[in-house]
Design a protein around this motif. Structure first.
Motif, short mmCIF file in Angstrom:
data_model
loop_
_atom_site.label_atom_id
_atom_site.label_comp_id
_atom_site.label_asym_id
_atom_site.label_seq_id
_atom_site.Cartn_x
_atom_site.Cartn_y
_atom_site.Cartn_z
N THR A 83 -18.64 39.16 35.18
CA THR A 83 -18.92 37.77 35.58
C THR A 83 -18.17 37.43 36.86
O THR A 83 -18.71 36.79 37.75
CB THR A 83 -18.54 36.80 34.45
N THR A 124 -18.28 27.54 36.84
CA THR A 124 -17.72 28.86 36.55
C THR A 124 -17.01 29.41 37.78
O THR A 124 -15.91 29.95 37.68
CB THR A 124 -18.82 29.83 36.08
N HIS A 126 -33.60 22.38 34.44
CA HIS A 126 -32.90 23.60 34.04
C HIS A 126 -32.23 24.25 35.24
O HIS A 126 -31.12 24.75 35.15
CB HIS A 126 -33.86 24.59 33.37
N SER A 127 -32.92 24.24 36.36
CA SER A 127 -32.38 24.82 37.58
C SER A 127 -31.13 24.07 38.02
O SER A 127 -30.13 24.69 38.41
CB SER A 127 -33.45 24.77 38.68
N THR A 128 -31.15 22.75 37.96
CA THR A 128 -30.00 21.94 38.34
C THR A 128 -28.84 22.18 37.38
O THR A 128 -27.69 22.32 37.81
CB THR A 128 -30.38 20.44 38.35
N LEU A 129 -29.11 22.24 36.11
CA LEU A 129 -28.07 22.50 35.11
C LEU A 129 -27.48 23.89 35.32
O LEU A 129 -26.26 24.06 35.28
CB LEU A 129 -28.64 22.37 33.70
N ARG A 130 -28.32 24.85 35.58
CA ARG A 130 -27.86 26.22 35.82
C ARG A 130 -26.97 26.27 37.08
O ARG A 130 -25.93 26.92 37.07
CB ARG A 130 -29.07 27.15 35.97
N ALA A 131 -27.37 25.58 38.12
CA ALA A 131 -26.58 25.56 39.36
C ALA A 131 -25.24 24.88 39.12
O ALA A 131 -24.21 25.33 39.64
CB ALA A 131 -27.35 24.83 40.45
N ARG A 132 -25.23 23.80 38.34
CA ARG A 132 -23.98 23.10 38.04
C ARG A 132 -23.04 23.99 37.22
O ARG A 132 -21.85 24.06 37.49
CB ARG A 132 -24.27 21.78 37.33
N ARG A 133 -23.58 24.68 36.23
CA ARG A 133 -22.76 25.59 35.42
C ARG A 133 -22.22 26.74 36.27
O ARG A 133 -21.07 27.15 36.11
CB ARG A 133 -23.57 26.15 34.25
N ARG A 134 -23.05 27.25 37.15
CA ARG A 134 -22.61 28.33 38.05
C ARG A 134 -21.46 27.85 38.92
O ARG A 134 -20.45 28.55 39.07
CB ARG A 134 -23.79 28.79 38.90
N HIS A 169 -20.03 36.47 40.63
CA HIS A 169 -19.78 35.27 41.43
C HIS A 169 -19.02 35.57 42.73
O HIS A 169 -19.19 34.86 43.73
CB HIS A 169 -18.99 34.25 40.61
#
Length: 195
Positions: A51, A16, A5-13, A55
């Motif tokens: 958002t 974005t 989940h952490s990796t997916l979240r980092a990739r989405r971030r 970022h």
């Protein structure tokens, strides 16, 4: 599972951030930096202004934020400590430029650079970024207190050579490979000490 989940979240971030920054640079280039509001960038990117600010805390960060300092510092920390400071720094800068121009979008990098050169507010923020990069390099070199002044002076001179190469690259519209221009600037400034 939490790591996934952490990796997916980092990739989405990261996705974005790339999307927002791409729209920001496009709009700033088309309309002018001062004439474009952050709300317009948010609208173009399909996100809320909040958002964008989550970022990129400042409007300047929309152009200048990047991971270049971390890449350079990692390269320096991994370099042999018995080489001259200027050579270690120069090789790290050339390596980071090679990675950025070969794996990234060179036109996007040029657009960011042109905005930085022509926009006073961005030049001021760029100076802050240069200071942060200098600190990252000095930390990566790990020299003791006795040689901190020498290390800072060498790093500052190297960053001045880098800046000269970046401006030339923008003036030539990226026709000459950036790593070669950095090497040329280092050779002009440091002679035998150049990478």
């Amino acid at each position: 599972m939490p790591e996934q989940h952490s990796t997916l979240r980092a990739r989405r971030r990261a996705e974005t951030q790339r999307l927002i920054q791409a729209h920001a640079v496009r709009l700033f280039t088309e309309r002018g930096y001062d004439a474009t509001a952050v709300t317009e960038v948010a609208e173009a990117a399909g996100v809320s202004p909040m958002t964008v600010y989550r970022h990129f805390p400042t409007k300047e960060d929309l152009v200048l934020a990047g991971a270049e300092a971390r890449s350079v510092a990692e390269r320096i920390a991994a370099s042999p400590g018995d080489q001259p400071l200027v050579r270690r720094i120069g090789r790290a800068l050339v390596g980071a430029a090679t990675e950025l121009t070969e794996t990234g979008d060179g036109r996007f990098l040029l657009a960011r650079l042109r905005l930085m050169i022509t926009t006073p507010a961005l030049r001021a923020k760029h100076l802050d970024n240069q200071y942060a990069l200098q600190q990252a390099i000095v930390t990566a070199l790990g020299d003791g207190e006795d040689s901190a002044f020498r290390t800072r002076a060498a790093t500052g001179a190297c960053l001045a050579a880098l800046h000269t190469a970046l401006v030339r690259w923008a003036e030539e519209d990226g026709r000459t490979p950036l790593p070669g221009l950095i090497s040329e600037a280092f050779a002009a400034a440091f002679g035998d000490q150049a990478p």
